[in-house]
Enzyme design. Sequence first.
Site, PDB file in Angstrom:
ATOM      1  N   VAL A  73       0.832  -1.206   0.000  1.00 17.61           N
ATOM      2  CA  VAL A  73       0.000   0.000   0.000  1.00 17.61           C
ATOM      3  C   VAL A  73       0.866   1.256   0.000  1.00 17.61           C
ATOM      4  O   VAL A  73       0.584   2.228  -0.717  1.00 17.61           O
ATOM      5  CB  VAL A  73      -0.973  -0.009   1.194  1.00 17.61           C
ATOM      6  CG1 VAL A  73      -1.746   1.303   1.280  1.00 17.61           C
ATOM      7  CG2 VAL A  73      -1.952  -1.182   1.076  1.00 17.61           C
ATOM      8  N   TYR A 126      -2.105 -12.674  14.758  1.00 16.07           N
ATOM      9  CA  TYR A 126      -2.121 -11.528  13.852  1.00 16.07           C
ATOM     10  C   TYR A 126      -3.434 -10.757  13.988  1.00 16.07           C
ATOM     11  O   TYR A 126      -3.435  -9.531  14.146  1.00 16.07           O
ATOM     12  CB  TYR A 126      -1.924 -11.993  12.409  1.00 16.07           C
ATOM     13  CG  TYR A 126      -2.173 -10.911  11.384  1.00 16.07           C
ATOM     14  CD1 TYR A 126      -1.298  -9.837  11.242  1.00 16.07           C
ATOM     15  CD2 TYR A 126      -3.299 -10.959  10.547  1.00 16.07           C
ATOM     16  CE1 TYR A 126      -1.539  -8.840  10.307  1.00 16.07           C
ATOM     17  CE2 TYR A 126      -3.531  -9.969   9.605  1.00 16.07           C
ATOM     18  CZ  TYR A 126      -2.645  -8.915   9.491  1.00 16.07           C
ATOM     19  OH  TYR A 126      -2.889  -7.928   8.566  1.00 16.07           O
ATOM     20  N   TRP A 148      -7.002  -9.674   1.436  1.00 15.32           N
ATOM     21  CA  TRP A 148      -6.382 -10.307   0.268  1.00 15.32           C
ATOM     22  C   TRP A 148      -5.691  -9.282  -0.631  1.00 15.32           C
ATOM     23  O   TRP A 148      -5.930  -9.213  -1.839  1.00 15.32           O
ATOM     24  CB  TRP A 148      -7.424 -11.080  -0.525  1.00 15.32           C
ATOM     25  CG  TRP A 148      -8.080 -12.222   0.199  1.00 15.32           C
ATOM     26  CD1 TRP A 148      -8.152 -12.427   1.546  1.00 15.32           C
ATOM     27  CD2 TRP A 148      -8.789 -13.313  -0.400  1.00 15.32           C
ATOM     28  NE1 TRP A 148      -8.865 -13.575   1.822  1.00 15.32           N
ATOM     29  CE2 TRP A 148      -9.262 -14.135   0.651  1.00 15.32           C
ATOM     30  CE3 TRP A 148      -9.084 -13.667  -1.713  1.00 15.32           C
ATOM     31  CZ2 TRP A 148     -10.007 -15.301   0.420  1.00 15.32           C
ATOM     32  CZ3 TRP A 148      -9.819 -14.812  -1.938  1.00 15.32           C
ATOM     33  CH2 TRP A 148     -10.270 -15.632  -0.881  1.00 15.32           C
ATOM     34  N   ALA A 174       2.826  -2.232   8.861  1.00 10.40           N
ATOM     35  CA  ALA A 174       2.273  -3.241   9.772  1.00 10.40           C
ATOM     36  C   ALA A 174       3.179  -4.459   9.834  1.00 10.40           C
ATOM     37  O   ALA A 174       4.038  -4.658   8.970  1.00 10.40           O
ATOM     38  CB  ALA A 174       0.875  -3.663   9.321  1.00 10.40           C
ATOM     39  N   TYR A 175       2.970  -5.252  10.854  1.00 12.34           N
ATOM     40  CA  TYR A 175       3.543  -6.597  10.941  1.00 12.34           C
ATOM     41  C   TYR A 175       2.543  -7.508  10.238  1.00 12.34           C
ATOM     42  O   TYR A 175       1.413  -7.674  10.704  1.00 12.34           O
ATOM     43  CB  TYR A 175       3.706  -6.987  12.409  1.00 12.34           C
ATOM     44  CG  TYR A 175       4.309  -8.360  12.655  1.00 12.34           C
ATOM     45  CD1 TYR A 175       5.554  -8.494  13.244  1.00 12.34           C
ATOM     46  CD2 TYR A 175       3.625  -9.529  12.320  1.00 12.34           C
ATOM     47  CE1 TYR A 175       6.110  -9.740  13.499  1.00 12.34           C
ATOM     48  CE2 TYR A 175       4.170 -10.775  12.553  1.00 12.34           C
ATOM     49  CZ  TYR A 175       5.403 -10.875  13.140  1.00 12.34           C
ATOM     50  OH  TYR A 175       5.943 -12.119  13.388  1.00 12.34           O
ATOM     51  N   LYS A 189      -4.016  -6.841  15.384  1.00 17.55           N
ATOM     52  CA  LYS A 189      -4.687  -5.792  14.620  1.00 17.55           C
ATOM     53  C   LYS A 189      -5.905  -5.249  15.376  1.00 17.55           C
ATOM     54  O   LYS A 189      -6.213  -4.050  15.285  1.00 17.55           O
ATOM     55  CB  LYS A 189      -5.097  -6.320  13.246  1.00 17.55           C
ATOM     56  CG  LYS A 189      -3.930  -6.687  12.339  1.00 17.55           C
ATOM     57  CD  LYS A 189      -3.078  -5.479  11.952  1.00 17.55           C
ATOM     58  CE  LYS A 189      -3.765  -4.607  10.934  1.00 17.55           C
ATOM     59  NZ  LYS A 189      -2.856  -3.506  10.455  1.00 17.55           N
ATOM     60  N   LEU A 239       8.102   0.994  14.042  1.00 22.25           N
ATOM     61  CA  LEU A 239       6.838   0.750  14.740  1.00 22.25           C
ATOM     62  C   LEU A 239       7.000  -0.119  15.980  1.00 22.25           C
ATOM     63  O   LEU A 239       6.055  -0.243  16.763  1.00 22.25           O
ATOM     64  CB  LEU A 239       5.805   0.136  13.789  1.00 22.25           C
ATOM     65  CG  LEU A 239       4.922   1.156  13.041  1.00 22.25           C
ATOM     66  CD1 LEU A 239       5.745   1.937  12.033  1.00 22.25           C
ATOM     67  CD2 LEU A 239       3.745   0.490  12.369  1.00 22.25           C
ATOM     68  N   THR A 292      -7.784  -5.204   8.955  1.00 20.57           N
ATOM     69  CA  THR A 292      -7.881  -6.475   8.241  1.00 20.57           C
ATOM     70  C   THR A 292      -9.151  -7.249   8.553  1.00 20.57           C
ATOM     71  O   THR A 292      -9.756  -7.085   9.624  1.00 20.57           O
ATOM     72  CB  THR A 292      -6.666  -7.355   8.625  1.00 20.57           C
ATOM     73  OG1 THR A 292      -6.781  -8.649   8.028  1.00 20.57           O
ATOM     74  CG2 THR A 292      -6.576  -7.538  10.132  1.00 20.57           C
ATOM     75  N   ASP A 293      -9.521  -8.128   7.624  1.00 19.49           N
ATOM     76  CA  ASP A 293     -10.619  -9.065   7.850  1.00 19.49           C
ATOM     77  C   ASP A 293     -10.294 -10.069   8.940  1.00 19.49           C
ATOM     78  O   ASP A 293     -11.196 -10.736   9.465  1.00 19.49           O
ATOM     79  CB  ASP A 293     -10.939  -9.809   6.552  1.00 19.49           C
ATOM     80  CG  ASP A 293      -9.756 -10.605   6.039  1.00 19.49           C
ATOM     81  OD1 ASP A 293      -8.725  -9.979   5.689  1.00 19.49           O
ATOM     82  OD2 ASP A 293      -9.832 -11.848   5.979  1.00 19.49           O
TER      83      ASP A 293
END
Length: 281
Positions: free
Chosen positions: A12, A121, A146, A56-57, A125, A33, A97-98
Amino acid sequence: MSILVFGSTGQVATELRRQAPEATFLSRADADLSDPDACAAAIAAHKPDVVINAAAYTAVDRAEEEEALATTVNGDAPAAMARACADLGVPFLHVSTDYVFDGTGTDPWQVGDPVAPLGAYGRSKLVGEEGVRAAGGAHAILRTSWVFSAHGNNFVKTMLRLSETRDALNVVEDQIGGPTPAADIAATLLAMSAKMRAGQGGGTYHYGGAPATSWAGFAREIFTRAGRDVTVTGIPTKDYPTPAARPLNSQMDGSTLRTDFGIDPPDWRAGLDAVLRDLTV
């Protein structure tokens, strides 16, 4: 409008750099971070109009063994960023995230549905989401799924690499979701930033590609559009065990994003074509 972006080489962040080269991008060397206080200090020093966290991780399986680190990066750091933005009175946009959902059911996830991460994970988040909300400033949390692009590690690039030496692959078919082009995520974040700077919108939103498909369906489309002769056999998740459990249902309902910002889900097939052109396959 001055934009400060955490992240510089991820999928991103790379697309944000393409679309907003005038923004300031902070690499890990500029703001690690794993040191939330340093992230907050960077915001205070730059005094931007908007902050986007595109770092992010993301090592989902490794997070099972490094949950403390994942939680610092994905949880504590965004919370510190959000507090710094609240102190300055500037909007903070954060990518989530989903994986905060457990993947049950067959309907697309609504923003207000109960969260129940399956693994480290997702838990990390979720800590970040909660910290951003608790900071009390203007914010937007963009849950997506995804992610793919021509950069970094992702499913599209993995499938293309495997197709160089194999003419048949087994790919999971009972996980359903929306592949999401990183370029569209970047464009969405920038559009949201401009409107939030003007005092519009804010809260939690979903942004996933359409139409919904399986990983196997995604793989078939990749090979078709890339002109690769590869047979894809769909298999159940249980036949492809991983250290971290994956949600079976990653479909995201984006109606609130449409209502607040006029942004519709991206057609991932068009995004795939663009990525393939970038990769010159």
